[in-house]
Design a protein around this motif. Sequence first.
Motif, PDB file in Angstrom:
ATOM      1  N   VAL A 202       5.774  -3.224   3.135  1.00 27.77           N
ATOM      2  CA  VAL A 202       4.010  -3.191   3.191  1.00 27.77           C
ATOM      3  C   VAL A 202       4.256  -2.003   2.708  1.00 27.77           C
ATOM      4  CG1 VAL A 202       4.888  -5.533   4.076  1.00 27.77           C
ATOM      5  CG2 VAL A 202       3.688  -4.006   5.326  1.00 27.77           C
ATOM      6  N   SER A 203       4.490  -1.122   2.935  1.00 21.07           N
ATOM      7  CA  SER A 203       3.500   0.023   3.302  1.00 21.07           C
ATOM      8  C   SER A 203       3.872   1.154   2.994  1.00 21.07           C
ATOM      9  CB  SER A 203       2.228   0.193   4.247  1.00 21.07           C
ATOM     10  OG  SER A 203       3.178   0.768   5.426  1.00 21.07           O
ATOM     11  N   GLU A 204       4.002   2.872   1.972  1.00 20.79           N
ATOM     12  CA  GLU A 204       5.141   3.433   2.584  1.00 20.79           C
ATOM     13  C   GLU A 204       4.144   4.558   2.112  1.00 20.79           C
ATOM     14  OE1 GLU A 204       9.665   4.652   0.499  1.00 20.79           O
ATOM     15  OE2 GLU A 204       7.912   3.039  -1.014  1.00 20.79           O
ATOM     16  N   THR A 205       4.850   5.713   2.820  1.00 18.67           N
ATOM     17  CA  THR A 205       3.578   6.907   2.923  1.00 18.67           C
ATOM     18  C   THR A 205       4.951   7.718   2.230  1.00 18.67           C
ATOM     19  OG1 THR A 205       2.515   6.172   4.686  1.00 18.67           O
ATOM     20  CG2 THR A 205       2.541   8.721   3.780  1.00 18.67           C
ATOM     21  N   PHE A 206       4.676   8.948   1.381  1.00 18.73           N
ATOM     22  CA  PHE A 206       5.532   9.539   1.125  1.00 18.73           C
ATOM     23  C   PHE A 206       5.074  11.110   1.386  1.00 18.73           C
ATOM     24  CE2 PHE A 206       4.981   6.531  -1.829  1.00 18.73           C
ATOM     25  CZ  PHE A 206       7.057   5.996  -2.201  1.00 18.73           C
TER      26      PHE A 206
ATOM     27  N   VAL B 231       0.361  -1.189  -0.020  1.00 19.58           N
ATOM     28  CA  VAL B 231      -0.237  -0.089   0.186  1.00 19.58           C
ATOM     29  C   VAL B 231       0.798   1.231   0.098  1.00 19.58           C
ATOM     30  CG1 VAL B 231      -1.694   1.613   0.981  1.00 19.58           C
ATOM     31  CG2 VAL B 231      -1.565  -1.041   1.244  1.00 19.58           C
ATOM     32  N   MET B 232       1.045   2.001  -1.018  1.00 16.77           N
ATOM     33  CA  MET B 232       1.983   3.089  -1.349  1.00 16.77           C
ATOM     34  C   MET B 232       0.886   4.542  -1.018  1.00 16.77           C
ATOM     35  SD  MET B 232       4.069   1.695  -4.431  1.00 16.77           S
ATOM     36  CE  MET B 232       5.997   3.592  -3.540  1.00 16.77           C
ATOM     37  N   GLN B 233       0.873   5.737  -0.701  1.00 17.50           N
ATOM     38  CA  GLN B 233       0.750   7.102  -1.118  1.00 17.50           C
ATOM     39  C   GLN B 233       1.266   8.125  -0.972  1.00 17.50           C
ATOM     40  OE1 GLN B 233      -2.027   7.134   3.408  1.00 17.50           O
ATOM     41  NE2 GLN B 233      -3.182   8.675   1.953  1.00 17.50           N
ATOM     42  N   GLU B 234       0.804   8.861  -1.455  1.00 20.67           N
ATOM     43  CA  GLU B 234       1.439  10.355  -1.828  1.00 20.67           C
ATOM     44  C   GLU B 234       0.509  11.178  -0.705  1.00 20.67           C
ATOM     45  OE1 GLU B 234       4.247  10.753  -3.518  1.00 20.67           O
ATOM     46  OE2 GLU B 234       3.749   9.023  -4.309  1.00 20.67           O
ATOM     47  N   ILE B 235       0.984  11.754   0.330  1.00 18.52           N
ATOM     48  CA  ILE B 235      -0.600  12.637   1.303  1.00 18.52           C
ATOM     49  C   ILE B 235      -0.943  13.112   0.177  1.00 18.52           C
ATOM     50  CG2 ILE B 235      -0.441  13.917   2.985  1.00 18.52           C
ATOM     51  CD1 ILE B 235       0.530  11.758   3.566  1.00 18.52           C
ATOM     52  N   GLY B 236      -1.943  13.676   0.731  1.00 24.03           N
ATOM     53  CA  GLY B 236      -3.428  14.116  -0.202  1.00 24.03           C
ATOM     54  C   GLY B 236      -3.732  13.343  -1.304  1.00 24.03           C
ATOM     55  N   GLU B 237      -3.292  12.396  -1.341  1.00 20.87           N
ATOM     56  CA  GLU B 237      -4.200  11.402  -2.801  1.00 20.87           C
ATOM     57  C   GLU B 237      -4.412   9.935  -1.906  1.00 20.87           C
ATOM     58  OE1 GLU B 237      -0.987  10.982  -5.770  1.00 20.87           O
ATOM     59  OE2 GLU B 237      -0.566  12.983  -5.672  1.00 20.87           O
ATOM     60  N   GLU B 238      -5.128   8.811  -2.729  1.00 19.72           N
ATOM     61  CA  GLU B 238      -5.970   8.503  -2.906  1.00 19.72           C
ATOM     62  C   GLU B 238      -4.952   6.935  -2.001  1.00 19.72           C
ATOM     63  OE1 GLU B 238      -9.016   7.241  -1.971  1.00 19.72           O
ATOM     64  OE2 GLU B 238      -9.228   9.520  -1.909  1.00 19.72           O
ATOM     65  N   LYS B 239      -5.000   6.002  -1.721  1.00 16.42           N
ATOM     66  CA  LYS B 239      -3.866   5.142  -1.169  1.00 16.42           C
ATOM     67  C   LYS B 239      -4.183   4.261  -2.376  1.00 16.42           C
ATOM     68  CE  LYS B 239      -4.418   4.791   3.717  1.00 16.42           C
ATOM     69  NZ  LYS B 239      -4.552   3.938   4.873  1.00 16.42           N
TER      70      LYS B 239
ATOM     71  N   SER C 187       9.670   9.411   3.052  1.00 16.99           N
ATOM     72  CA  SER C 187       9.257   8.613   2.697  1.00 16.99           C
ATOM     73  C   SER C 187       8.788   7.765   4.117  1.00 16.99           C
ATOM     74  CB  SER C 187       8.916   7.173   2.037  1.00 16.99           C
ATOM     75  OG  SER C 187      10.626   7.384   1.824  1.00 16.99           O
ATOM     76  N   VAL C 188       8.039   6.324   4.237  1.00 16.93           N
ATOM     77  CA  VAL C 188       8.134   6.316   5.511  1.00 16.93           C
ATOM     78  C   VAL C 188       7.912   4.670   5.502  1.00 16.93           C
ATOM     79  CG1 VAL C 188       7.236   5.597   7.828  1.00 16.93           C
ATOM     80  CG2 VAL C 188       7.473   8.197   6.976  1.00 16.93           C
ATOM     81  N   GLN C 189       8.297   3.476   5.201  1.00 22.83           N
ATOM     82  CA  GLN C 189       8.643   2.249   4.877  1.00 22.83           C
ATOM     83  C   GLN C 189       8.426   1.875   5.948  1.00 22.83           C
ATOM     84  OE1 GLN C 189      12.110   2.063   3.430  1.00 22.83           O
ATOM     85  NE2 GLN C 189      11.789   3.665   1.470  1.00 22.83           N
TER      86      GLN C 189
END
Length: 117
Positions: A110-114, A32-40, A100-102
């Motif tokens: 398994v998940s990463e947020t930018f 599951v990846m996500q740019e802040i402000g956008e959908e996962k 990024s937080v992995q």
Amino acid sequence: MTYKEKAADLYNMINSGNLMDAFEKYYHQDVVMQEIGEEKRVGKDVNRAYELKFLSMIKEVHGAGVPAMASDEENGIVFVENWMDITFQDGNRINMAQVSVQHWDGDLIVSETFYHK
């Protein structure tokens, strides 16, 4: 390898022009990846398509780097500060910076947020 060492290898691959090889090596099938402000974005296939689209928009990479990286090895979390100086196909040149937080499980993210502007 520690999680921090795996993340360092990932970014060495990316910054050497091997983003998709790094993606295939280090990302879980259900990532599951996500740019802040956008959908996962859920799943490797969806995220692969996203990365390929991003790469198709790039005309030239002028430089990239990782100024800082930290990890919580006990919990499988890595924090990465990185930047890229790129020119897009439309001629627009930008210097992108993000953190990024992995979240890792074994050898895979398994998940990463930018986080970026």
